[in-house]
Scaffold this motif. Structure first.
Motif, PDB file in Angstrom:
ATOM      1  N   MET A 114       0.424  -1.262   0.293  1.00 38.80           N
ATOM      2  CA  MET A 114      -0.060   0.335   0.205  1.00 38.80           C
ATOM      3  C   MET A 114       0.502   1.108  -0.053  1.00 38.80           C
ATOM      4  O   MET A 114       2.071   1.348   0.358  1.00 38.80           O
ATOM      5  CB  MET A 114      -0.956  -0.419   1.121  1.00 38.80           C
ATOM      6  N   LEU A 115       0.433   2.340  -0.233  1.00 35.81           N
ATOM      7  CA  LEU A 115       1.803   3.876  -0.700  1.00 35.81           C
ATOM      8  C   LEU A 115       0.887   4.228   0.826  1.00 35.81           C
ATOM      9  O   LEU A 115       0.365   4.521   1.251  1.00 35.81           O
ATOM     10  CB  LEU A 115       0.790   4.831  -1.194  1.00 35.81           C
ATOM     11  N   PRO A 116       2.108   4.308   1.802  1.00 34.78           N
ATOM     12  CA  PRO A 116       2.406   5.381   2.764  1.00 34.78           C
ATOM     13  C   PRO A 116       2.017   6.348   2.440  1.00 34.78           C
ATOM     14  O   PRO A 116       1.769   7.466   0.936  1.00 34.78           O
ATOM     15  CB  PRO A 116       3.890   5.152   2.329  1.00 34.78           C
ATOM     16  N   ARG A 117       1.522   7.517   3.378  1.00 30.66           N
ATOM     17  CA  ARG A 117       0.843   8.667   3.877  1.00 30.66           C
ATOM     18  C   ARG A 117       1.504   9.254   3.011  1.00 30.66           C
ATOM     19  O   ARG A 117       1.493  10.799   2.395  1.00 30.66           O
ATOM     20  CB  ARG A 117       0.793   9.391   5.053  1.00 30.66           C
ATOM     21  N   SER A 118       2.856   9.426   3.026  1.00 33.23           N
ATOM     22  CA  SER A 118       4.250  10.903   1.963  1.00 33.23           C
ATOM     23  C   SER A 118       3.925  10.312   0.941  1.00 33.23           C
ATOM     24  O   SER A 118       4.363  11.250   0.235  1.00 33.23           O
ATOM     25  CB  SER A 118       5.401  10.260   2.920  1.00 33.23           C
ATOM     26  N   ARG A 119       3.160   9.146   0.660  1.00 30.99           N
ATOM     27  CA  ARG A 119       2.893   9.079  -0.927  1.00 30.99           C
ATOM     28  C   ARG A 119       1.706   9.251  -1.364  1.00 30.99           C
ATOM     29  O   ARG A 119       1.712   9.391  -2.771  1.00 30.99           O
ATOM     30  CB  ARG A 119       3.860   7.837  -1.880  1.00 30.99           C
ATOM     31  N   ARG A 120       0.836  10.260  -0.570  1.00 32.63           N
ATOM     32  CA  ARG A 120      -0.430  10.693  -0.980  1.00 32.63           C
ATOM     33  C   ARG A 120      -0.396  12.040  -1.236  1.00 32.63           C
ATOM     34  O   ARG A 120      -0.094  12.524  -0.633  1.00 32.63           O
ATOM     35  CB  ARG A 120      -1.058   9.846  -0.301  1.00 32.63           C
ATOM     36  N   ILE A 121      -1.064  12.471  -2.280  1.00 33.82           N
ATOM     37  CA  ILE A 121      -1.739  13.624  -2.240  1.00 33.82           C
ATOM     38  C   ILE A 121      -3.052  14.051  -1.513  1.00 33.82           C
ATOM     39  O   ILE A 121      -4.015  12.924  -1.206  1.00 33.82           O
ATOM     40  CB  ILE A 121      -2.236  14.079  -3.291  1.00 33.82           C
ATOM     41  N   THR A 122      -3.501  14.781  -0.279  1.00 34.40           N
ATOM     42  CA  THR A 122      -4.499  14.890   1.069  1.00 34.40           C
ATOM     43  C   THR A 122      -4.794  16.247   0.254  1.00 34.40           C
ATOM     44  O   THR A 122      -5.854  16.062   0.849  1.00 34.40           O
ATOM     45  CB  THR A 122      -3.647  14.480   2.165  1.00 34.40           C
ATOM     46  N   ARG A 123      -4.509  16.978  -0.209  1.00 38.24           N
ATOM     47  CA  ARG A 123      -5.045  18.744   0.004  1.00 38.24           C
ATOM     48  C   ARG A 123      -5.706  19.093  -1.478  1.00 38.24           C
ATOM     49  O   ARG A 123      -5.640  18.052  -2.093  1.00 38.24           O
ATOM     50  CB  ARG A 123      -3.656  19.785   0.374  1.00 38.24           C
ATOM     51  N   GLY A 124      -6.336  19.525  -1.227  1.00 35.88           N
ATOM     52  CA  GLY A 124      -8.059  19.705  -1.966  1.00 35.88           C
ATOM     53  C   GLY A 124      -7.314  20.962  -2.860  1.00 35.88           C
ATOM     54  O   GLY A 124      -7.019  20.446  -4.116  1.00 35.88           O
TER      55      GLY A 124
END
Length: 125
Positions: free
Chosen positions: A1-11
């Protein structure tokens, strides 16, 4: 799974990438890619209600996350560092198999990244 550091979270990041990124469309997804100031490759996923109910949307989102994690594991050069990628699922993505999504996303990532490299080389000349 992708760790949080590799995800875009802000609109705001999603909007910037979708508006300014290069686009590659397939039958089940649209992939937007843009260079970023961040060090790592980051991924974001847009799975709207027109894809299906909550169970179908979550299944598609999990499949797309797994496809991106697999792409980075198998070929870390598929997308270079400092790249933001947003994958938007189209209505037919709910019926697509994992292998169809994988092939489509891998092809779009390769195509978009090679296009970004070509454009950056043309701009530096």
């Amino acid at each position: 799974m992708l760790p949080r550091s590799r995800r875009i979270t802000r609109g705001d990041d999603y909007r910037r990438i979708v508006r300014r990124g290069s686009r590659c469309a397939g039958p089940h997804t649209v992939t937007h890619v843009v260079p970023s100031a961040e060090g790592d490759v980051r991924f974001g996923f847009i799975v709207a209600r027109n894809v299906g109910g909550a169970v179908v949307r979550n299944t598609v989102r999990r499949r797309l996350k797994a496809v991106c994690a697999e792409a980075l594991e198998l070929d870390p050069t598929i997308v270079g560092p400092g790249t933001d990628v947003v994958i938007r699922a189209l209505p037919g993505a709910g019926e697509a198999s994992y292998s169809a999504l994988r092939d489509e996303v891998h092809a779009c990532l390769k195509r978009s990244f090679s296009r970004m490299n070509r454009d950056s080389l043309a701009g530096s000349s």
